[in-house]
Design a protein around this motif. Structure first.
Motif, mmCIF file in Angstrom:
data_model
loop_
_atom_site.group_PDB
_atom_site.id
_atom_site.type_symbol
_atom_site.label_atom_id
_atom_site.label_comp_id
_atom_site.label_asym_id
_atom_site.label_seq_id
_atom_site.Cartn_x
_atom_site.Cartn_y
_atom_site.Cartn_z
ATOM 1 N N THR A 84 0.847 -1.303 -0.054
ATOM 2 C CA THR A 84 -0.070 0.197 -0.108
ATOM 3 C C THR A 84 0.826 1.173 -0.020
ATOM 4 O OG1 THR A 84 -0.092 0.180 2.375
ATOM 5 C CG2 THR A 84 -1.818 -1.096 1.312
ATOM 6 N N ALA A 85 2.199 1.078 -0.320
ATOM 7 C CA ALA A 85 3.060 2.225 0.113
ATOM 8 C C ALA A 85 2.636 3.228 -0.973
ATOM 9 C CB ALA A 85 4.374 1.936 0.136
ATOM 10 N N LEU A 86 2.835 4.521 -0.949
ATOM 11 C CA LEU A 86 2.765 5.486 -1.893
ATOM 12 C C LEU A 86 3.850 5.457 -2.530
ATOM 13 C CD1 LEU A 86 0.725 7.697 -3.060
ATOM 14 C CD2 LEU A 86 1.579 9.354 -1.510
ATOM 15 N N GLY A 87 3.904 5.532 -3.920
ATOM 16 C CA GLY A 87 5.144 5.456 -4.719
ATOM 17 C C GLY A 87 5.916 3.971 -4.805
ATOM 18 N N GLY A 88 5.425 3.214 -3.920
ATOM 19 C CA GLY A 88 5.916 1.802 -3.736
ATOM 20 C C GLY A 88 6.302 0.986 -5.195
ATOM 21 N N ALA A 89 5.378 0.919 -6.159
ATOM 22 C CA ALA A 89 5.566 0.343 -7.372
ATOM 23 C C ALA A 89 6.793 0.951 -8.287
ATOM 24 C CB ALA A 89 4.306 0.328 -8.100
ATOM 25 N N ALA A 90 6.708 2.323 -8.167
ATOM 26 C CA ALA A 90 7.873 2.927 -8.845
ATOM 27 C C ALA A 90 9.225 2.875 -8.392
ATOM 28 C CB ALA A 90 7.556 4.735 -8.934
ATOM 29 N N TYR A 91 9.272 2.753 -6.976
ATOM 30 C CA TYR A 91 10.540 2.491 -6.387
ATOM 31 C C TYR A 91 10.891 1.058 -6.624
ATOM 32 C CZ TYR A 91 13.592 0.684 -2.585
ATOM 33 O OH TYR A 91 14.497 0.299 -1.770
ATOM 34 N N MET A 92 10.039 0.254 -6.809
ATOM 35 C CA MET A 92 10.356 -1.031 -7.160
ATOM 36 C C MET A 92 10.788 -1.495 -8.732
ATOM 37 S SD MET A 92 10.321 -2.977 -4.440
ATOM 38 C CE MET A 92 10.481 -4.643 -5.061
ATOM 39 N N ASP A 93 10.186 -0.392 -9.442
ATOM 40 C CA ASP A 93 10.756 -0.375 -10.816
ATOM 41 C C ASP A 93 12.412 -0.149 -10.901
ATOM 42 O OD1 ASP A 93 8.460 -1.307 -12.039
ATOM 43 O OD2 ASP A 93 7.558 0.761 -12.436
ATOM 44 N N LEU A 94 12.548 0.973 -10.000
ATOM 45 C CA LEU A 94 13.898 1.403 -9.993
ATOM 46 C C LEU A 94 15.063 -0.028 -9.423
ATOM 47 C CD1 LEU A 94 13.796 5.032 -8.812
ATOM 48 C CD2 LEU A 94 14.385 4.159 -11.077
ATOM 49 N N PHE A 95 14.455 -0.324 -8.381
ATOM 50 C CA PHE A 95 15.290 -1.379 -7.922
ATOM 51 C C PHE A 95 15.634 -2.753 -9.030
ATOM 52 C CE2 PHE A 95 16.763 -4.700 -5.204
ATOM 53 C CZ PHE A 95 17.092 -3.935 -3.908
ATOM 54 N N GLY A 144 0.871 -12.044 8.580
ATOM 55 C CA GLY A 144 0.900 -12.991 9.800
ATOM 56 C C GLY A 144 2.022 -12.809 10.852
ATOM 57 N N HIS A 145 2.836 -11.495 10.724
ATOM 58 C CA HIS A 145 4.048 -11.412 11.564
ATOM 59 C C HIS A 145 4.324 -9.835 11.807
ATOM 60 C CE1 HIS A 145 8.392 -10.869 12.479
ATOM 61 N NE2 HIS A 145 8.113 -11.832 13.482
ATOM 62 N N ASN A 146 4.007 -9.305 12.848
ATOM 63 C CA ASN A 146 4.397 -7.977 13.334
ATOM 64 C C ASN A 146 3.865 -6.980 12.664
ATOM 65 O OD1 ASN A 146 6.009 -9.248 15.038
ATOM 66 N ND2 ASN A 146 7.778 -8.423 14.623
ATOM 67 N N ASP A 147 2.544 -7.248 12.003
ATOM 68 C CA ASP A 147 1.825 -6.135 11.245
ATOM 69 C C ASP A 147 2.359 -5.715 10.006
ATOM 70 O OD1 ASP A 147 -0.870 -5.034 11.396
ATOM 71 O OD2 ASP A 147 0.218 -3.341 11.757
ATOM 72 N N GLU A 148 3.386 -6.527 9.590
ATOM 73 C CA GLU A 148 3.755 -6.472 8.267
ATOM 74 C C GLU A 148 2.946 -7.007 6.804
ATOM 75 O OE1 GLU A 148 7.604 -8.666 8.283
ATOM 76 O OE2 GLU A 148 8.616 -7.451 9.380
ATOM 77 N N ASN A 149 3.225 -5.906 5.897
ATOM 78 C CA ASN A 149 2.115 -6.017 4.940
ATOM 79 C C ASN A 149 3.023 -6.084 3.424
ATOM 80 O OD1 ASN A 149 -0.127 -6.226 3.507
ATOM 81 N ND2 ASN A 149 -0.493 -3.938 3.729
ATOM 82 N N LEU A 150 3.884 -6.832 3.325
ATOM 83 C CA LEU A 150 4.690 -6.951 2.201
ATOM 84 C C LEU A 150 4.533 -7.975 1.182
ATOM 85 C CD1 LEU A 150 6.398 -5.577 4.585
ATOM 86 C CD2 LEU A 150 8.385 -5.526 3.057
ATOM 87 N N SER A 151 3.462 -9.003 1.635
ATOM 88 C CA SER A 151 3.419 -9.948 0.676
ATOM 89 C C SER A 151 3.139 -9.578 -0.675
ATOM 90 C CB SER A 151 2.165 -10.981 1.100
ATOM 91 O OG SER A 151 1.855 -12.040 0.366
ATOM 92 N N ILE A 152 3.439 -10.363 -1.832
ATOM 93 C CA ILE A 152 3.103 -9.940 -3.221
ATOM 94 C C ILE A 152 1.847 -10.425 -3.755
ATOM 95 C CG2 ILE A 152 5.584 -9.843 -3.658
ATOM 96 C CD1 ILE A 152 5.263 -12.582 -5.153
ATOM 97 N N VAL A 153 1.372 -11.211 -3.003
ATOM 98 C CA VAL A 153 -0.137 -11.572 -3.238
ATOM 99 C C VAL A 153 -1.146 -11.373 -2.010
ATOM 100 C CG1 VAL A 153 0.642 -13.618 -4.534
ATOM 101 C CG2 VAL A 153 0.227 -13.938 -2.314
ATOM 102 N N ASP A 154 -2.452 -11.263 -2.461
ATOM 103 C CA ASP A 154 -3.429 -10.868 -1.690
ATOM 104 C C ASP A 154 -4.153 -12.095 -1.072
ATOM 105 O OD1 ASP A 154 -5.252 -11.762 -3.561
ATOM 106 O OD2 ASP A 154 -5.835 -9.777 -4.283
ATOM 107 N N ASP A 155 -5.173 -12.274 -0.471
ATOM 108 C CA ASP A 155 -5.848 -13.466 0.190
ATOM 109 C C ASP A 155 -6.650 -14.609 -0.982
ATOM 110 O OD1 ASP A 155 -7.672 -11.268 -0.556
ATOM 111 O OD2 ASP A 155 -9.085 -11.991 1.190
ATOM 112 N N LYS A 156 -6.692 -14.025 -2.222
ATOM 113 C CA LYS A 156 -7.134 -14.589 -3.399
ATOM 114 C C LYS A 156 -5.972 -15.254 -4.316
ATOM 115 C CE LYS A 156 -11.651 -12.338 -3.497
ATOM 116 N NZ LYS A 156 -11.409 -11.406 -2.400
ATOM 117 N N GLY A 157 -4.844 -14.987 -4.019
ATOM 118 C CA GLY A 157 -3.623 -15.332 -4.569
ATOM 119 C C GLY A 157 -3.105 -14.298 -5.803
#
Length: 474
Positions: free
Chosen positions: A322-333, A360-373
């Motif tokens: 949900t990070a603002l600008g996160g997708a653009a950052y990943m493109d650069l990476f 499922g750990h420490n409120d982290e939200n970095l999974s590349i998939v949602d609950d529907k895969g």
């Protein structure tokens, strides 16, 4: 001279005929991987790039066994994933001192088998964060409860939303640092027990063709020269006794993931890689990318790998979906990875992600998939040079907001090594739009594999070559 897609049929047939023997030879044994200079290479000498994910966020907490069926791995090859950095939790394997949990080992072995059946390598990742679930207010993970020194108080594990700033809390947590101090001193034999555990695990996987290697310890604390490096030397001796051909992945001190300079020295053993982590500070703290390119921080870590004359492998990187600008950052990476022909595993793939508990750990939200895969905003399917028959020179992907793209690759082709493979999934990237291919070099032929995922390129002539694939709507 440039050759467009409609190459004369006579040249195509001649090229295929002359290259046929070479391709068969190159495919005889590509399972054995090794480090050669700054590259991963297969048995035939092809330069291999690994792109993958860490799995999984909820592996850190009970029941420690979240991958319940092989089907959850089915989508990964279609996303270009050819390696999994698979978390191994010591607490799960040895909950009582001296008693190994066979159920956990059988689970772990099954998942490794499932991955390999899909052509995915596995890095066995001895994982911990802040030592143990019984430290830093119940927000750590990894080491078993019995590994905590008797003079240190134990916290009740929680690993929930109250642990949101666990990364900052561990910096100043005296008890956690005491745990690490006693560990390296082996005051209560915990370091010895850790090495015995490593011995047990590497014995289990010593002859498994799908195990690429071992990540010796995730984000450790301690003095890099006098403690971490010495531990790695001891681990390497044990693992190499059980799995001589394995690649060893060396993670520096935990704080290096914030962009600091590592003092970890080069090792006395061979066939290893430098495997740091990196997370953008603004994205982690305020869930917003402030526009700072990751290049300078990535370049800093690459200098160490270059000095060691080994590959750099980014063991962890990623953003909150949900990070603002996160997708653009990943493109650069990923553009940086392409520029230097570097491998890595994004954090993370959690098939059990939920809107309530996230990873499922420490409120982290970095999974590349949602609950529907379904893929989330922090990951998209990207072309990359999976195998190069020769030495890679340049790989670049230009993609417009519409999804239209141009892929350019240049390499010094060695006809004795076989085929070059570009991950370029036809349906996912081009759909019904179509594409055009242009190339330079003699007798260059190309075709998709049966699954339509990889563009296979061959030539009987060793020379510098290039290929450009452009979608028709670019």
């Amino acid at each position: 001279m440039m050759y467009v897609r409609r190459i004369a049929m006579k040249k195509i047939l001649m090229g295929l005929l002359l290259a046929a023997v070479t391709v068969v030879t190159a495919c005889e044994d590509t399972e054995t991987m090794a480090v050669t200079g700054s590259y991963f290479k297969d048995a035939a000498g092809g330069v291999i790039t690994f792109r993958g994910v860490n799995m999984a966020g909820n592996s850190k907490v009970p029941d420690f066994m979240p991958i319940k069926s092989p089907e959850v791995l089915d989508p990964l090859p279609g996303w270009g994933i050819n390696v999994i950095r698979f978390l191994f939790t010591w607490e799960a394997y040895e909950p009582e001192r001296g008693e190994y949990n066979r159920e956990y080992m059988e689970y772990y072995k099954n998942v490794v088998d499932w991955a390999w059946e899909r052509g995915i390598h596995v890095i066995v990742d001895f994982h911990q964060d802040a030592f143990s679930r019984f430290q830093i207010h119940g927000c750590g993970e990894g080491f078993p409860e019995w590994a905590i020194p008797p003079e240190v108080s134990k916290d009740t594990p929680c690993n929930d939303s109250s642990c949101k700033i666990w990364g900052a809390e561990m910096i100043w947590d005296f008890d956690m640092h005491t745990c690490w101090n006693r560990f390296y001193l082996d005051k209560y034999g915990v370091r010895t027990s850790f090495l015995e555990m490593v011995d047990s695990v590497s014995t289990e996987f010593g002859d498994h063709p799908g195990v690429l290697g071992y990540d010796l310890l995730n984000e450790p604390w301690g003095d890099e020269i006098d403690e971490i490096a010495v531990l790695y030397e001891d681990e390497a001796e044990i693992i190499r006794g059980n799995d001589p051909d394995s690649i060893l992945f060396l993670c520096p001190h935990a704080l290096i993931s914030a962009g600091n300079t590592s003092e970890l020295p080069a090792m006395s053993f061979g066939n290893y890689v430098y495997a740091p982590h990196y997370y953008d500070g603004s994205i982690i703290t305020i869930n917003m990318w402030l526009g700072t390119s990751p290049d300078a921080s990535l370049d800093k870590q690459k200098k160490k790998a270059d000095a060691w004359k080994v590959p750099i492998f980014w063991g962890e990187f990623g953003v909150n979906a949900t990070a603002l600008g996160g997708a653009a950052y990943m493109d650069l990476f990923y553009a940086w990875l392409d520029r230097y022909h570097v491998s890595g595993t994004q954090w993370n793939y959690t098939p059990g992600w939920t809107p309530e508990k996230y990873d499922g750990h420490n409120d982290e939200n970095l999974s590349i998939v949602d609950d529907k895969g379904k893929l989330r905003a922090n990951y998209r399917i990207r072309p990359y040079a999976n195998r190069v028959a020769g030495i890679p020179v340049k790989f670049q992907v230009d993609r417009k907001d519409s999804g239209a793209l141009k892929v350019f690759m240049e390499w010094d082709h060695d006809s004795s090594i076989g085929e070059t493979r570009i991950f370029l999934p036809r349906e996912a990237l081009f759909g019904d739009v179509g594409y055009t291919v242009a190339s330079s070099g003699s007798y260059l032929t190309y075709a998709y594999d049966d699954a339509g995922l990889y563009l296979l390129i061959t030539s009987p002539v060793s020379e510098r070559k290039s290929i450009t694939i452009t979608s028709d709507n670019y």
